[in-house]
Motif scaffolding. Sequence first.
Motif, PDB file in Angstrom:
ATOM      1  N   THR A   3      23.540  26.953  62.224  1.00 36.94           N
ATOM      2  CA  THR A   3      23.527  25.602  61.654  1.00 36.94           C
ATOM      3  C   THR A   3      23.868  24.581  62.739  1.00 36.94           C
ATOM      4  N   VAL A   4      23.183  23.460  62.691  1.00 37.68           N
ATOM      5  CA  VAL A   4      23.481  22.312  63.549  1.00 37.68           C
ATOM      6  C   VAL A   4      23.597  21.108  62.628  1.00 37.68           C
ATOM      7  N   THR A   5      24.788  20.528  62.540  1.00 33.65           N
ATOM      8  CA  THR A   5      25.008  19.411  61.625  1.00 33.65           C
ATOM      9  C   THR A   5      25.541  18.192  62.373  1.00 33.65           C
ATOM     10  N   THR A   6      25.263  17.033  61.820  1.00 32.10           N
ATOM     11  CA  THR A   6      25.784  15.762  62.326  1.00 32.10           C
ATOM     12  C   THR A   6      26.712  15.175  61.266  1.00 32.10           C
ATOM     13  N   ASP A   7      27.877  14.700  61.682  1.00 33.58           N
ATOM     14  CA  ASP A   7      28.798  14.130  60.701  1.00 33.58           C
ATOM     15  C   ASP A   7      28.207  12.862  60.092  1.00 33.58           C
ATOM     16  N   LYS A   8      28.783  12.406  58.995  1.00 36.06           N
ATOM     17  CA  LYS A   8      28.259  11.240  58.289  1.00 36.06           C
ATOM     18  C   LYS A   8      29.209  10.058  58.398  1.00 36.06           C
ATOM     19  N   ALA A   9      28.629   8.892  58.601  1.00 34.62           N
ATOM     20  CA  ALA A   9      29.413   7.658  58.610  1.00 34.62           C
ATOM     21  C   ALA A   9      29.666   7.219  57.172  1.00 34.62           C
ATOM     22  N   ALA A  10      30.596   6.305  56.984  1.00 34.98           N
ATOM     23  CA  ALA A  10      30.908   5.805  55.638  1.00 34.98           C
ATOM     24  C   ALA A  10      29.681   5.173  54.992  1.00 34.98           C
TER      25      ALA A  10
END
Length: 241
Positions: A40-47
Amino acid sequence: MKKIFLFIAIMCAFVACDSVEEDISNDGHISLDELKAMTTVTTDKAASGVNGNVITCTTSAPVNAAWFVDGDEGKIVANNYYWKKLKLGDHTVTLRALCADGTLLEANYPVSCQEITNPLTKYIIWEGEFSVGSWDAAPLRFSDNEGKNFPYLSDEVYFGLKTLIVDVKEASEGCTARIMNGWWSTTYEDNIPLTSGMKWEVQITEQIAKDCARGNGGEGRDLNLLLTNGEASFTSVYYEE
């Protein structure tokens, strides 16, 4: 082909000090689809809901894994887990896997970072201002005693394979530069065009670290930047993480 050999050499060194389970199914290797299914390769989420600038990469595949971003062969991270802050923009995260039977697999993951959720920290190496002309090596040598401006780079910078950012205030038309060492024994990159206002990224590779670091087996040759045509002025050198 050179990149493949480099990858194999790095992975062999990694296996020597940190081997993985050798009982891999399918006669010692897995398929690319199996690798992707366990990765898995994920990007965090902004508000705001858009992608942030932090990637987290994991694989549970029974392989020796190496990650790198945007084709940056100089900064391979050999590990099954990888976490990194990126600049805004589109990037390609690559996973290369070395199976027990020697089979090489490669999977690419495009990611887009749209908002800063974890700011990059700037680590200043030098600030000031000076101008230099072509073929004058001393002003751009990272050495306290054989240079004129830049200090020694620490082993942390060298063996951390940092990307140095050199602020070019002004550069004459047709200005070009070279990345070499202070012994003039190796040229790592040549004919680099410099322009006014650019942020010149100088990637410290494993070879540069081995040649130029002063400890941990380094040969102490000092990283040296050189103008090969024209003249330029510089205002800072730093790296970000």
